[in-house]
Write a protein that holds these residues in place. Sequence first.
Motif, PDB file in Angstrom:
ATOM      1  N   GLY A   1      -0.712   0.889  14.026  1.00 22.43           N
ATOM      2  CA  GLY A   1      -1.918   1.557  14.490  1.00 22.43           C
ATOM      3  C   GLY A   1      -2.392   1.086  15.842  1.00 22.43           C
ATOM      4  N   GLN A   2      -3.094   1.989  16.535  1.00 25.55           N
ATOM      5  CA  GLN A   2      -3.760   1.690  17.808  1.00 25.55           C
ATOM      6  C   GLN A   2      -2.800   1.231  18.905  1.00 25.55           C
ATOM      7  OE1 GLN A   2      -7.271   2.298  18.294  1.00 25.55           O
ATOM      8  NE2 GLN A   2      -6.651   3.444  16.456  1.00 25.55           N
TER       9      GLN A   2
ATOM     10  N   SER B   1      -4.678   4.527   8.768  1.00 22.16           N
ATOM     11  CA  SER B   1      -4.923   3.251   9.453  1.00 22.16           C
ATOM     12  C   SER B   1      -3.789   2.865  10.397  1.00 22.16           C
ATOM     13  CB  SER B   1      -5.122   2.136   8.416  1.00 22.16           C
ATOM     14  OG  SER B   1      -3.963   1.998   7.610  1.00 22.16           O
ATOM     15  N   GLN B   2      -2.606   3.438  10.189  1.00 20.63           N
ATOM     16  CA  GLN B   2      -1.450   3.112  11.026  1.00 20.63           C
ATOM     17  C   GLN B   2      -1.206   4.135  12.130  1.00 20.63           C
ATOM     18  OE1 GLN B   2      -0.071   0.115  10.596  1.00 20.63           O
ATOM     19  NE2 GLN B   2      -1.596  -0.092   8.965  1.00 20.63           N
ATOM     20  N   SER B   3      -2.055   5.150  12.233  1.00 23.36           N
ATOM     21  CA  SER B   3      -1.892   6.152  13.276  1.00 23.36           C
ATOM     22  C   SER B   3      -2.003   5.495  14.653  1.00 23.36           C
ATOM     23  CB  SER B   3      -2.958   7.236  13.130  1.00 23.36           C
ATOM     24  OG  SER B   3      -2.780   8.248  14.096  1.00 23.36           O
ATOM     25  N   GLU B   4      -1.144   5.907  15.580  1.00 19.96           N
ATOM     26  CA  GLU B   4      -1.107   5.285  16.908  1.00 19.96           C
ATOM     27  C   GLU B   4      -2.423   5.431  17.656  1.00 19.96           C
ATOM     28  OE1 GLU B   4       3.079   5.551  15.669  1.00 19.96           O
ATOM     29  OE2 GLU B   4       1.416   6.979  15.601  1.00 19.96           O
TER      30      GLU B   4
ATOM     31  N   THR C   1      -6.534   7.701  17.047  1.00 21.31           N
ATOM     32  CA  THR C   1      -7.297   8.688  16.288  1.00 21.31           C
ATOM     33  C   THR C   1      -7.447   9.968  17.108  1.00 21.31           C
ATOM     34  OG1 THR C   1      -9.449   8.017  17.148  1.00 21.31           O
ATOM     35  CG2 THR C   1      -8.597   6.817  15.213  1.00 21.31           C
TER      36      THR C   1
END
Length: 608
Positions: free
Chosen positions: A439-440, A467-470, A472
């Motif tokens: 994530g992030q 929560s692991q999305s690169e 939002t």
Amino acid sequence: MESTLKGIRGSDAPCVLDLDDAATVAGGVEDTYGEDRATEEQLVTPWTVSVASGYNLLRDPRYNKGLAFTERERETHYLRGLLPPAIVSQELQERKIMNNIRQYQLPLQRYMALMDLQEGNERLFYKLLIDNVEELLPIVYTPTVGEACQKYGSIFSRPQGLYISLKEKGKILEVLKNWPERSIQVIVVTDGERILGLGDLGCQGWDSCGNFLTLPGRSSSICLLGKLSLYTALGGVRPSACLPITLDVGTNNEELLNDEFYIGLRQRRATGQEYTDFLQEFMTAVKQNYGEKVLIQFEDFANHNAFDLLARYGTTHLVFNDDIQGTASVVLAGLIAAQTLLGGSLADHTYLFLGAGEAGTGIAELIALEISRQTKAPIEECRKKIWLVDSKGLIVSTRKESLQHFKKPWAHEHKPLSNLLDAVNAIKPTVLIGTSGKGQTFTKDVVEAISSFNERPIILALSNPTSQSECTAEQAYTWSKGQAVFATGSPFDPVEYNGKIHVPGQANNAYIFPGFGLGVVMSGAIRVHDDMLLAASEALAQQVTEENFEKGLIYPPFSNIRKISAHIAASVAAKAYELGLASRRPRPKDLVKYAESCMYSPIYRNYR
């Protein structure tokens, strides 16, 4: 002709399913078990099907209707006193269940309620899911699947799939024959080595349809649950034709090996020739028991095995890997649709990936194949438009000797770069795709950089769960000043920026694999060809409307998913016929209508 499934009462007082009425309701063809068939040959004339009556009928999720049993059915099939007197419709049952589910505050509670329903009333479960797919898909699949794996613990529950361990080596065919259903069309199999971001969970690496397979304080993947439920709900493959299988070859998870409650083999993972021989026996036994037309979907195998299995069995079996091929097909569909929104073609773009595992390299290869098909250029030339960044930085030719084999085609001539921001500034991509599982990682600097030299950059943050999305949706739209064409792997709410509502798309594999599976099954395909994946991508892209594009969407709404799946199935089947891979003859004149007629219907059957 009658087929009897004996229960407590045996066959002296069977509950008889009226298939004539069922066919009228469903508008489709019936199989020998009284369900809508997904193109299995008609071996007997199914005038009626007998199932158990009375108490046993209420405990059979395939035939139970709960309070929807009529007065006549209750009298004829020994249900008096076993149900309250009220008689309600399936529609009223559905409204009541949805009202109850909406009362729960946590997605995990809703998930558990749905699984309880599936174990008690199969048709009501699927009707609920089909009619409320946009609301329930995030519960039974991404992202709640990931949350359930991370947070949920329970005791071993009723198994609904097969467990084949190294102890069964030499006897795998016998084990397969222990499964009661004979007409299997889709097998989803895992060895539990790479479960989402949780790693090696061994025998706890899956949860079959309607079954929790977790331990106190432990997490477990429930991916197979989601996959098989969606094959039925979204793709129309009948539930009894789906079989989940765990291959237990041990685990390298020390915590599990030392846990007194662990249910799998207490040994390190088999590797090398032992693993190869075990998989070979399994694949041979599957074909011997179920025939050449059963689709075997590899799920959550580690990279080093996933690519090898596809390469080894792609020419001898009907195999598919959703992590590699399904993800690639759905992402390609979004990119094709984006060209309608932006103008131009896939060949006009430069692609940069963060992540070079199964998903990243699978997507990259399918993009290159599509560009090659469109431009007639050699695949090697098309790959040069695509760059990948892994944990060690940009994949370049000077690293080639140390790379895993599936990364080597992407090692282009360039100076080494150690991080994503440097790669963005040097490569100047028009498309940024995240499959890193971290994530992030699409930071503000990265998004601002790609937006500085693109009027409308395409940014796909595909890692799950949320929560692991690169990044939002809000970050992507804000940092790009509303310029980004954005989609993610997990759902995000619409974002308002400068007075305009931006709706992020979801590059969800559920768009592809259910329809793809139906297309393979209904055509009797004996192999999966890359062109079938391209056909699925193009069919999905064609379902995006002008209204969707106006909202910035590059995927259609899930509310039309069964219609979408029918079109995907028809395109996949058409390509199978064109390639000479389809065995079901003659070819139906209207493949879309045929796909719709083959789909499982959850409407209750009448008993007499």
